[in-house]
Design an enzyme around this catalytic site. Structure first.
Site, PDB file in Angstrom:
ATOM      1  N   PRO A   1       0.962  -0.964  -0.168  1.00 16.92           N
ATOM      2  CA  PRO A   1       0.109  -0.026  -0.171  1.00 16.92           C
ATOM      3  C   PRO A   1       0.943   1.303  -0.043  1.00 16.92           C
ATOM      4  CG  PRO A   1      -0.811  -1.755   1.375  1.00 16.92           C
ATOM      5  CD  PRO A   1       0.410  -2.278   1.027  1.00 16.92           C
ATOM      6  N   TYR A   2       1.876   1.425   0.581  1.00 17.32           N
ATOM      7  CA  TYR A   2       3.023   2.374   0.618  1.00 17.32           C
ATOM      8  C   TYR A   2       3.229   2.740  -0.858  1.00 17.32           C
ATOM      9  CZ  TYR A   2       7.382   4.926   0.777  1.00 17.32           C
ATOM     10  OH  TYR A   2       8.362   5.891   0.484  1.00 17.32           O
TER      11      TYR A   2
END
Length: 329
Positions: A158-159
Site C-alpha cells: 500500500p505504501y
C-alpha cells in the site's frame, strides 16, 4: 556537492515540506549553503520535537531560514507560497510495514491528499517549479533487470501504491496545457546516511553493532538493494529544480547494488565488529531486488552518484557516535 554561485540564489526562496525529516533537513542545509532563502514546513516543530530540533540544528538561527509549523494537507499552506521560486515536496507517510490494514488511511491522507492539495496551491500561487519525492517502491522490484522510468510499475505494498498515486497526480497536473507549475518526480532508491530513520536497514545494523543487541534480519538476506547516500539525493533534488524537464519521473540511485548479506559484511568491515542478528520471516511488500536504470537521470540531470557504500556507511557510523541513533523520515 558541486559548486554553485551563491549570488545567483541570493534572492530566491524555496519551500521544503517535510523539512524536519531525514532528507528534508539535509536539503535545507544545502539550499542555505547555496545562498537560498528557505521556508521550512513540517507538522513536527523543532520547539516540541527533539528529532526535528536535532535535524534542523544547523539551519535554526540562519537569517535566511524560517520554520512554519504547518500540515501540508491542512488549510494554511497556500499562504506560504507567495513569492516562492521552487517547492521541494518531501513530506510523506513512510514505511512498507505500517501501510497495511487500517493504517492505510493515514498514507492516503499524507501521501495522496496532501500532494493533491500542494499541487493545487502551487498552481494558484503560480509557483514555477515543484520537485516531488517519489520512491523505487512504485516499481515493485527488479527481477527482470534494472528498472527504467518507461517500464512497468507494480507496487507490492500500500505504501508503494500511495507513492505512485502521489507522483502521478503531480505529473498529471504538469501535463495540462495551461499548467502554471513545472513538475519533476524523483524516484529515490533506498536512501541512507546521517539522520536516517532508525527502522531502516543500515541504521539498524549500525545500532546493533553499537549496542550489542541483535537486530532482526527479515528473510535470508539475499534481497538486493540499490543504496543511495543522502548527499547524492540532495544533489539530484537541487539539479531537478533547474532542469527544463517537466511532467516526468526520474530515477535517483546510488552507484552500487548489494545484497543484505553483503551489506552485513561491509558494516562489519567498517565498524570492526560483526553485526548481531536473528533471522525472521520476510515481510510482505518487500521486493527481492531493486536496481535503477540511470540513463534518464544522466541525460536530463547530469546526475552521477558520488558516494560508494563503504564511504557512506563510515560517515553514518561516525555520525552515530556523536549524535546517537534516533532518526526520522
Amino acid at each position: 556537492m558541486e559548486d554553485a554561485s551563491l549570488d545567483s540564489n541570493e534572492h530566491r526562496l524555496a519551500l521544503v515540506t517535510g523539512a524536519g525529516g531525514f532528507i528534508g533537513s539535509h536539503l535545507v542545509d544545502e539550499l542555505l549553503a547555496r545562498g537560498w532563502r528557505v521556508r521550512a514546513v513540517d507538522r513536527r516543530s523543532p520547539s516540541g520535537d527533539s528529532l526535528a530540533a536535532r535535524n534542523l540544528a544547523h539551519a535554526i538561527g540562519s537569517p535566511r531560514f524560517a520554520f512554519e509549523h504547518v500540515d501540508v494537507a491542512g488549510p494554511h499552506l497556500g499562504e506560504l507560497l507567495a513569492e516562492v521560486d521552487a517547492v521541494f515536496h518531501l513530506a510523506a507517510a513512510t514505511g512498507v510495514r505500517g501501510s497495511w490494514g487500517k493504517n492505510f488511511a493515514s498514507y492516503v491522507q499524507d501521501n495522496i491528499t496532501a500532494t493533491h492539495q500542494l499541487i493545487e496551491q502551487c498552481e494558484r500561487a503560480g509557483v514555477p517549479r515543484l520537485v516531488v519525492a517519489s520512491s523505487s517502491s512504485v516499481y515493485g522490484g527488479a527481477a527482470g533487470g534494472a528498472s527504467s522510468e518507461s517500464g512497468a510499475v507494480r507496487p507490492l505494498s500500500p505504501y508503494g501504491v500511495s507513492k505512485l498515486a502521489a507522483e502521478q497526480l503531480a505529473l498529471a497536473y504538469a501535463a495540462r496545457r495551461d499548467a502554471a507549475t513545472q513538475v519533476v518526480a524523483l524516484r529515490f532508491f533506498t536512501v541512507y546516511g546521517p539522520r536516517q530513520r532508525e527502522d531502516m536497514a543500515i541504521a539498524r545494523m549500525l545500532n546493533a553493532v553499537r549496542t550489542g543487541r541483535a537486530m532482526r534480519l527479515y528473510g535470508d538476506g539475499s534481497q538486493r538493494r540499490n543504496f543511495t547516500y543522502v548527499s547524492d539525493v540532495v544533489a539530484a533534488l537541487v539539479r531537478a529544480e533547474h532542469t527544463a524537464l517537466t511532467g516526468r519521473a526520474v530515477n535517483v540511485a546510488g552507484p552500487a547494488t548489494l545484497s543484505v548479506r553483503e551489506l552485513l559484511e561491509l558494516v562489519a568491515e567498517v565498524t570492526g565488529r560483526s553485526v548481531p542478528f536473528v533471522e525472521v520471516a520476510a515481510r510482505s511488500g518487500d521486493p527481492e531486488a531493486t536496481e535503477a536504470d540511470f540513463e534518464l537521470s544522466r541525460t536530463v540531470l547530469a546526475y552521477r552518484p558520488q558516494v560508494w557504500p563503504r564511504e557512506g556507511i563510515a560517515a553514518q557510523w561516525e555520525w552515530m557516535h556523536h549524535n546517537g541513533t534516533r532518526g526520522h523520515a
